[in-house]
Scaffold this motif. Sequence first.
Motif, PDB file in Angstrom:
ATOM      1  N   ILE A  12       0.837  -1.209   0.000  1.00  0.00           N
ATOM      2  CA  ILE A  12       0.000   0.000   0.000  1.00  0.00           C
ATOM      3  C   ILE A  12       0.866   1.251   0.000  1.00  0.00           C
ATOM      4  CG2 ILE A  12      -1.644   1.354   1.374  1.00  0.00           C
ATOM      5  CD1 ILE A  12      -2.896  -1.289   2.267  1.00  0.00           C
ATOM      6  N   ALA A  13       1.925   1.240   0.823  1.00  0.00           N
ATOM      7  CA  ALA A  13       2.826   2.399   0.866  1.00  0.00           C
ATOM      8  C   ALA A  13       3.525   2.590  -0.480  1.00  0.00           C
ATOM      9  CB  ALA A  13       3.854   2.213   1.978  1.00  0.00           C
ATOM     10  N   PHE A  14       3.952   1.489  -1.103  1.00  0.00           N
ATOM     11  CA  PHE A  14       4.631   1.584  -2.399  1.00  0.00           C
ATOM     12  C   PHE A  14       3.686   2.128  -3.470  1.00  0.00           C
ATOM     13  CE2 PHE A  14       5.441  -0.456  -6.533  1.00  0.00           C
ATOM     14  CZ  PHE A  14       6.687   0.090  -6.820  1.00  0.00           C
ATOM     15  N   LEU A  15       2.470   1.588  -3.539  1.00  0.00           N
ATOM     16  CA  LEU A  15       1.515   2.036  -4.553  1.00  0.00           C
ATOM     17  C   LEU A  15       1.096   3.484  -4.324  1.00  0.00           C
ATOM     18  CD1 LEU A  15      -0.797  -1.106  -4.938  1.00  0.00           C
ATOM     19  CD2 LEU A  15       1.026  -0.336  -6.464  1.00  0.00           C
ATOM     20  N   THR A  16       0.923   3.869  -3.063  1.00  0.00           N
ATOM     21  CA  THR A  16       0.567   5.258  -2.760  1.00  0.00           C
ATOM     22  C   THR A  16       1.682   6.200  -3.186  1.00  0.00           C
ATOM     23  OG1 THR A  16      -0.777   4.533  -0.874  1.00  0.00           O
ATOM     24  CG2 THR A  16      -0.130   6.851  -0.935  1.00  0.00           C
ATOM     25  N   GLY A  17       2.929   5.816  -2.903  1.00  0.00           N
ATOM     26  CA  GLY A  17       4.063   6.632  -3.337  1.00  0.00           C
ATOM     27  C   GLY A  17       4.154   6.741  -4.842  1.00  0.00           C
ATOM     28  N   LEU A  18       3.858   5.637  -5.546  1.00  0.00           N
ATOM     29  CA  LEU A  18       3.899   5.642  -7.010  1.00  0.00           C
ATOM     30  C   LEU A  18       2.825   6.579  -7.580  1.00  0.00           C
ATOM     31  CD1 LEU A  18       5.487   4.175  -9.275  1.00  0.00           C
ATOM     32  CD2 LEU A  18       3.607   2.523  -9.372  1.00  0.00           C
ATOM     33  N   ILE A  19       1.616   6.486  -7.033  1.00  0.00           N
ATOM     34  CA  ILE A  19       0.535   7.358  -7.502  1.00  0.00           C
ATOM     35  C   ILE A  19       0.854   8.817  -7.205  1.00  0.00           C
ATOM     36  CG2 ILE A  19      -1.887   7.977  -7.106  1.00  0.00           C
ATOM     37  CD1 ILE A  19      -2.449   5.019  -6.654  1.00  0.00           C
ATOM     38  N   THR A  20       1.413   9.083  -6.024  1.00  0.00           N
ATOM     39  CA  THR A  20       1.767  10.457  -5.656  1.00  0.00           C
ATOM     40  C   THR A  20       2.830  11.024  -6.590  1.00  0.00           C
ATOM     41  OG1 THR A  20       1.249   9.986  -3.332  1.00  0.00           O
ATOM     42  CG2 THR A  20       2.609  11.916  -3.779  1.00  0.00           C
ATOM     43  N   MET A  21       3.773  10.188  -6.995  1.00  0.00           N
ATOM     44  CA  MET A  21       4.817  10.641  -7.914  1.00  0.00           C
ATOM     45  C   MET A  21       4.210  11.041  -9.264  1.00  0.00           C
ATOM     46  SD  MET A  21       8.169   8.614  -9.344  1.00  0.00           S
ATOM     47  CE  MET A  21       7.163   7.511 -10.334  1.00  0.00           C
ATOM     48  N   PHE A  22       3.319  10.195  -9.798  1.00  0.00           N
ATOM     49  CA  PHE A  22       2.669  10.525 -11.074  1.00  0.00           C
ATOM     50  C   PHE A  22       1.771  11.750 -10.921  1.00  0.00           C
ATOM     51  CE2 PHE A  22       3.601   6.018 -12.154  1.00  0.00           C
ATOM     52  CZ  PHE A  22       4.296   6.258 -13.334  1.00  0.00           C
ATOM     53  N   ASP A  23       1.111  11.882  -9.779  1.00  0.00           N
ATOM     54  CA  ASP A  23       0.279  13.058  -9.528  1.00  0.00           C
ATOM     55  C   ASP A  23       1.132  14.323  -9.507  1.00  0.00           C
ATOM     56  OD1 ASP A  23      -2.037  14.532  -8.864  1.00  0.00           O
ATOM     57  OD2 ASP A  23      -1.553  14.399  -6.729  1.00  0.00           O
ATOM     58  N   PHE A  24       2.286  14.232  -8.873  1.00  0.00           N
ATOM     59  CA  PHE A  24       3.203  15.379  -8.817  1.00  0.00           C
ATOM     60  C   PHE A  24       3.683  15.764 -10.221  1.00  0.00           C
ATOM     61  CE2 PHE A  24       7.614  16.983  -8.341  1.00  0.00           C
ATOM     62  CZ  PHE A  24       7.327  18.145  -7.628  1.00  0.00           C
ATOM     63  N   ILE A  25       3.996  14.757 -11.051  1.00  0.00           N
ATOM     64  CA  ILE A  25       4.442  15.027 -12.427  1.00  0.00           C
ATOM     65  C   ILE A  25       3.324  15.699 -13.221  1.00  0.00           C
ATOM     66  CG2 ILE A  25       5.141  13.938 -14.596  1.00  0.00           C
ATOM     67  CD1 ILE A  25       6.601  11.832 -12.900  1.00  0.00           C
ATOM     68  N   ASP A  26       2.091  15.225 -13.040  1.00  0.00           N
ATOM     69  CA  ASP A  26       0.956  15.829 -13.746  1.00  0.00           C
ATOM     70  C   ASP A  26       0.732  17.275 -13.296  1.00  0.00           C
ATOM     71  OD1 ASP A  26      -1.512  15.619 -15.440  1.00  0.00           O
ATOM     72  OD2 ASP A  26      -2.477  15.993 -13.506  1.00  0.00           O
ATOM     73  N   LEU A  27       0.876  17.530 -11.997  1.00  0.00           N
ATOM     74  CA  LEU A  27       0.720  18.897 -11.495  1.00  0.00           C
ATOM     75  C   LEU A  27       1.828  19.804 -12.035  1.00  0.00           C
ATOM     76  CD1 LEU A  27      -0.254  18.122  -7.789  1.00  0.00           C
ATOM     77  CD2 LEU A  27      -1.716  19.211  -9.496  1.00  0.00           C
ATOM     78  N   LEU A  28       3.050  19.279 -12.142  1.00  0.00           N
ATOM     79  CA  LEU A  28       4.142  20.063 -12.730  1.00  0.00           C
ATOM     80  C   LEU A  28       3.845  20.416 -14.187  1.00  0.00           C
ATOM     81  CD1 LEU A  28       7.402  18.373 -11.371  1.00  0.00           C
ATOM     82  CD2 LEU A  28       6.503  20.634 -10.801  1.00  0.00           C
ATOM     83  N   ARG A  29       3.260  19.474 -14.907  1.00  0.00           N
ATOM     84  CA  ARG A  29       2.893  19.750 -16.302  1.00  0.00           C
ATOM     85  C   ARG A  29       1.849  20.868 -16.366  1.00  0.00           C
ATOM     86  NH1 ARG A  29      -1.316  18.712 -19.064  1.00  0.00           N
ATOM     87  NH2 ARG A  29      -2.180  17.396 -17.411  1.00  0.00           N
ATOM     88  N   ARG A  30       0.884  20.829 -15.477  1.00  0.00           N
ATOM     89  CA  ARG A  30      -0.165  21.853 -15.484  1.00  0.00           C
ATOM     90  C   ARG A  30       0.359  23.222 -15.070  1.00  0.00           C
ATOM     91  NH1 ARG A  30      -4.765  19.765 -11.778  1.00  0.00           N
ATOM     92  NH2 ARG A  30      -5.601  21.829 -12.341  1.00  0.00           N
ATOM     93  N   VAL A  31       1.325  23.219 -14.151  1.00  0.00           N
ATOM     94  CA  VAL A  31       1.817  24.496 -13.633  1.00  0.00           C
ATOM     95  C   VAL A  31       2.871  25.108 -14.556  1.00  0.00           C
ATOM     96  CG1 VAL A  31       3.839  23.821 -12.259  1.00  0.00           C
ATOM     97  CG2 VAL A  31       2.287  25.579 -11.402  1.00  0.00           C
TER      98      VAL A  31
END
Length: 371
Positions: free
Chosen positions: A23-42
């Motif tokens: 769960i911790a690994f998958l949450t970290g993976l999703i958070t990383m992709f979320d961060f990349i998507d937010l960087l693209r938007r910003v």
Amino acid sequence: MKPAFTLSLYIARQFTYATLSVIAFLTGLITMFDFIDLLRRVSTRPNVPTSLVSGIAVLHIPFACLEILPFGILLGGIICFWRLARSSELVVARAAGISAWQFLAGPVICAMLIGTVATTCISPLSSVMYRRAEMLDRQYLRDSNGKSLNLSGGTLWLRQGDNGLVDHGVDIIHARHVRLTGSVLHIRGITIFRLGPDDSLLTRIEADSGYLGKERWVLAGARQLRPDELPVDMGEMTLHADLTLAGVEESFASPDTLSVWALPGFIRQLKRSGFSTIRHRLHFQTLLTLPVLSGTMALVAAGFSMRPARRGGVIRMISFGVAAGFALFALSKIAAQFGETGTLPPLLAAWAPTGAGLCLAVTLLLHLEDG
């Protein structure tokens, strides 16, 4: 009984460690992709700092954890039971006369406890953090034109753009009573503050009642008050509206921003006002199913990964287990879509996938244990 209890406790400990790690690994993976998507938007907004993007990504972590929890339990359980089967520990347990139902009691209870903690504790934390993340996202990353809406305590607060008096003006609308009759939104006890772009008060309007028409608010018994001037009776007047009735319903608090404790009261409030409660009831039932779904995923993991390694076909069975997890996930999303459209009752839409998974898991274990 003591060897069975000791073994069940041992397997439960192994299962909990593997599940929480996944769960911790998958949450970290999703958070990383979320961060990349937010960087693209910003990237198109040079005035928004990277620290804000990091903050929004961190605020999404509890929500991501809730989303992947059942699948994390499935993968963690598969890893745990596969290791135990490969080391022949489960073979020895069966040779000692301990039934699979006995040593699986501990992992299933642990999975249900994880689901219960997620529903009762992580859900409130997720709702608060997700609400904050949505506010920051709307303020800095979206072109929302200043629109926002809130229904609290039976009263309506609405913020919308208004270019009627000055460019880039804002209206703050407060209605003390809200009622949806058919397809018409009626409001009573209305106060409207018309502000300039610097939030300076231009005029204030009070009205006895009104309703939302096509791209306009129609007010009855309106009075206009300006600073340092006497009130002026306006009778019936109209005001530009940014929102449609569908937009009003969609703008109410998202189910994801409400915890399991706050949802029942909000559902009753929406129902009293005449608005649809389907989305919120479906989300509430989904949160209630989480402990049972977590236990079901533990049983599904056991059914697909407890096959002795010497019999071969272990990788194929594990692949079937992962595919079954994806199938249950897809089934839950399809049922949720049927629930949101009103085709299925929210109770059935939320619990049917869990029931299907439980039947699959019990069938597999009966075949494996008593086959």
